[in-house]
Scaffold this motif. Structure first.
Motif, PDB file in Angstrom:
ATOM      1  N   ARG A  83      35.424 -61.579  74.046  1.00 14.19           N
ATOM      2  CA  ARG A  83      34.616 -61.934  75.217  1.00 14.19           C
ATOM      3  C   ARG A  83      35.311 -62.968  76.096  1.00 14.19           C
ATOM      4  NH1 ARG A  83      29.554 -61.188  76.350  1.00 14.19           N
ATOM      5  NH2 ARG A  83      29.454 -63.273  77.236  1.00 14.19           N
ATOM      6  N   ASP A  84      36.015 -63.899  75.473  1.00 16.40           N
ATOM      7  CA  ASP A  84      36.596 -65.015  76.222  1.00 16.40           C
ATOM      8  C   ASP A  84      38.065 -64.800  76.574  1.00 16.40           C
ATOM      9  OD1 ASP A  84      34.162 -66.211  75.942  1.00 16.40           O
ATOM     10  OD2 ASP A  84      34.781 -67.651  74.416  1.00 16.40           O
ATOM     11  N   ALA A  85      38.571 -63.586  76.425  1.00 15.04           N
ATOM     12  CA  ALA A  85      40.003 -63.347  76.616  1.00 15.04           C
ATOM     13  C   ALA A  85      40.483 -63.796  77.994  1.00 15.04           C
ATOM     14  CB  ALA A  85      40.319 -61.862  76.405  1.00 15.04           C
ATOM     15  N   ASP A  86      39.737 -63.459  79.038  1.00 19.06           N
ATOM     16  CA  ASP A  86      40.165 -63.836  80.391  1.00 19.06           C
ATOM     17  C   ASP A  86      40.167 -65.349  80.573  1.00 19.06           C
ATOM     18  OD1 ASP A  86      40.538 -61.199  81.102  1.00 19.06           O
ATOM     19  OD2 ASP A  86      38.503 -60.965  81.902  1.00 19.06           O
ATOM     20  N   ALA A  87      39.110 -66.010  80.094  1.00 19.97           N
ATOM     21  CA  ALA A  87      39.032 -67.465  80.231  1.00 19.97           C
ATOM     22  C   ALA A  87      40.102 -68.147  79.390  1.00 19.97           C
ATOM     23  CB  ALA A  87      37.647 -67.961  79.833  1.00 19.97           C
ATOM     24  N   ASP A  88      40.381 -67.611  78.200  1.00 18.93           N
ATOM     25  CA  ASP A  88      41.380 -68.225  77.319  1.00 18.93           C
ATOM     26  C   ASP A  88      42.778 -68.182  77.924  1.00 18.93           C
ATOM     27  OD1 ASP A  88      39.440 -68.816  75.490  1.00 18.93           O
ATOM     28  OD2 ASP A  88      39.950 -67.218  74.077  1.00 18.93           O
ATOM     29  N   ARG A  89      43.049 -67.181  78.754  1.00 21.33           N
ATOM     30  CA  ARG A  89      44.383 -67.080  79.355  1.00 21.33           C
ATOM     31  C   ARG A  89      44.664 -68.232  80.313  1.00 21.33           C
ATOM     32  NH1 ARG A  89      42.737 -61.387  79.777  1.00 21.33           N
ATOM     33  NH2 ARG A  89      43.688 -60.304  77.993  1.00 21.33           N
ATOM     34  N   PRO A  98      45.854 -64.441  69.814  1.00 17.99           N
ATOM     35  CA  PRO A  98      46.315 -63.049  69.834  1.00 17.99           C
ATOM     36  C   PRO A  98      45.607 -62.156  70.841  1.00 17.99           C
ATOM     37  CG  PRO A  98      46.163 -63.828  67.579  1.00 17.99           C
ATOM     38  CD  PRO A  98      45.574 -64.915  68.427  1.00 17.99           C
ATOM     39  N   VAL A  99      44.297 -62.302  71.001  1.00 21.55           N
ATOM     40  CA  VAL A  99      43.580 -61.439  71.941  1.00 21.55           C
ATOM     41  C   VAL A  99      43.950 -61.805  73.372  1.00 21.55           C
ATOM     42  CG1 VAL A  99      41.325 -60.637  72.722  1.00 21.55           C
ATOM     43  CG2 VAL A  99      41.698 -61.130  70.300  1.00 21.55           C
ATOM     44  N   ALA A 100      43.949 -63.091  73.686  1.00 23.26           N
ATOM     45  CA  ALA A 100      44.313 -63.526  75.037  1.00 23.26           C
ATOM     46  C   ALA A 100      45.755 -63.178  75.367  1.00 23.26           C
ATOM     47  CB  ALA A 100      44.085 -65.033  75.177  1.00 23.26           C
ATOM     48  N   GLY A 212      40.456 -76.629  83.942  1.00 22.99           N
ATOM     49  CA  GLY A 212      40.645 -75.362  83.253  1.00 22.99           C
ATOM     50  C   GLY A 212      41.029 -75.489  81.807  1.00 22.99           C
ATOM     51  N   ALA A 213      41.066 -76.723  81.292  1.00 19.45           N
ATOM     52  CA  ALA A 213      41.527 -76.909  79.917  1.00 19.45           C
ATOM     53  C   ALA A 213      40.436 -77.360  78.987  1.00 19.45           C
ATOM     54  CB  ALA A 213      42.665 -77.919  79.899  1.00 19.45           C
ATOM     55  N   THR A 214      39.182 -77.180  79.378  1.00 18.06           N
ATOM     56  CA  THR A 214      38.099 -77.661  78.533  1.00 18.06           C
ATOM     57  C   THR A 214      36.916 -76.715  78.593  1.00 18.06           C
ATOM     58  OG1 THR A 214      36.675 -79.562  78.096  1.00 18.06           O
ATOM     59  CG2 THR A 214      37.074 -79.048  80.388  1.00 18.06           C
ATOM     60  N   ARG A 215      36.011 -76.824  77.628  1.00 16.72           N
ATOM     61  CA  ARG A 215      34.791 -76.044  77.658  1.00 16.72           C
ATOM     62  C   ARG A 215      33.987 -76.450  78.886  1.00 16.72           C
ATOM     63  NH1 ARG A 215      33.414 -74.522  72.114  1.00 16.72           N
ATOM     64  NH2 ARG A 215      34.863 -75.498  70.665  1.00 16.72           N
TER      65      ARG A 215
END
Length: 314
Positions: A83-89, A98-100, A212-215
């Motif tokens: 779910r968070d792949a785009d945000a994790d990038r 691995p997913v990101a 962009g580096a935090t929740r």
């Protein structure tokens, strides 16, 4: 397309992709967070507190429960990362997940996570009974709700993560039919809240000012509030443990030394030692603090020894 947009696109294209380590299976294993599996050792907490840990039946059943809970937690991690792949990038650290990073395709992460989430409670119902299966199902439902929306709700996010730890501690007792004492639940629950809020506090301190580096939710909390929460939780956890240690509960005192009362010293020292890292803002990874700090490890060994002697009434 404007000149600014072109430059942004070119910069994004020129940014080196995160390195990929291993193949798909290695990526799935990394996504399952092996370092986090240490949390699932909490399944032995209730049997250990009741002095019913070392029978062959108990050890076999607890090993099975550990595997099942680990499978459920892995399912949640896989779905969360998908779910968070785009945000994790866009995150300086999470972009290497691995997913990101593309090592594990998003559909594969969803599929494996879904299979684990179905198979683990089903196996629990067959091998451990309906109570364990119900708790695992509740854990999955709560954690998936957290991934979808609850992690964006103030205070509720802390309560959900804390409840996950409490469920880990409860499931061992349910698997073996051991009643869960009030002091056990209070100490475990607030001890978990202490570590969870200290983790959030550390993240807020370390990521302050880094876009962009935090929740997103951390911007809603203040460091002062998070400090208040972990200090309050630590105090209640210590109080609950001390009340357990001072209450004889009708058991005759036959041990050489008052191990129950003496174990308070080690427990309080452990909380104080962990609070050092929380206060510095370096408790963002609780498992690293617990496993790498030698002083905390020695205090933990001393506490386990005294706690064991107290439970065995030696």
């Amino acid at each position: 397309m404007t000149e600014t947009a072109v430059l942004r696109q070119r910069t994004h294209q020129e940014r080196p992709a995160p390195p990929r380590k291993g193949g798909l299976l290695a990526g799935l294993l990394r996504t399952a967070r092996p370092k986090q599996w240490v949390k699932n050792v909490l399944v032995v907490a209730a049997p250990a507190a009741a002095g019913e840990l070392f029978s062959r039946h108990a050890l076999g059943r607890l090993a099975l429960v550990f595997v099942l809970f680990t499978a459920c937690a892995a399912a949640v991690y896989l779905v969360n990362d998908a779910r968070d792949a785009d945000a994790d990038r866009a995150h300086p650290v999470k972009r290497h997940r691995p997913v990101a990073a593309g090592q594990v395709p998003v559909p594969v992460a969803y599929a494996v996570g879904g299979c684990l989430g179905i198979l683990a409670p089903a196996a629990a119902a067959w091998l451990c009974g309906p109570a364990v299966a119900a708790l695992l199902t509740a854990y999955l439902a709560m954690q998936l709700a957290y991934c979808i929306s609850l992690k964006h709700v103030l205070v509720v996010d802390l309560a959900v993560v804390t409840t996950g730890f409490l469920m880990r501690a409860m499931i061992g007792g349910l698997a073996l039919g051991i009643p869960l004492s009030r002091w056990f639940l209070i100490t475990t629950g607030f001890g978990a809240l202490f570590m969870v809020s200290a983790k959030r506090y550390s993240e807020a301190v370390q990521m302050a000012g880094k876009a962009g580096a935090t929740r997103a939710l951390l911007t809603e909390y203040t460091t002062g509030y998070l400090r208040f929460v972990w200090q309050l939780a630590a105090g209640v956890a210590v109080l609950g443990y001390c009340l357990w240690a001072m209450e004889e509960g009708g058991v005759p005192h036959t041990s050489v030394l008052p191990w129950r009362q003496l174990s308070m010293v080690a427990f309080i020292l452990a909380v104080l030692r962990y609070a050092v890292f929380a206060d510095r803002g370096t408790a963002g990874e609780p498992e690293d603090v617990v496993l790498r700090d030698r002083a905390l490890a020695l205090i933990g060994v001393a506490w386990v020894a005294m706690y064991g002697l107290a439970v065995a009434n030696w």
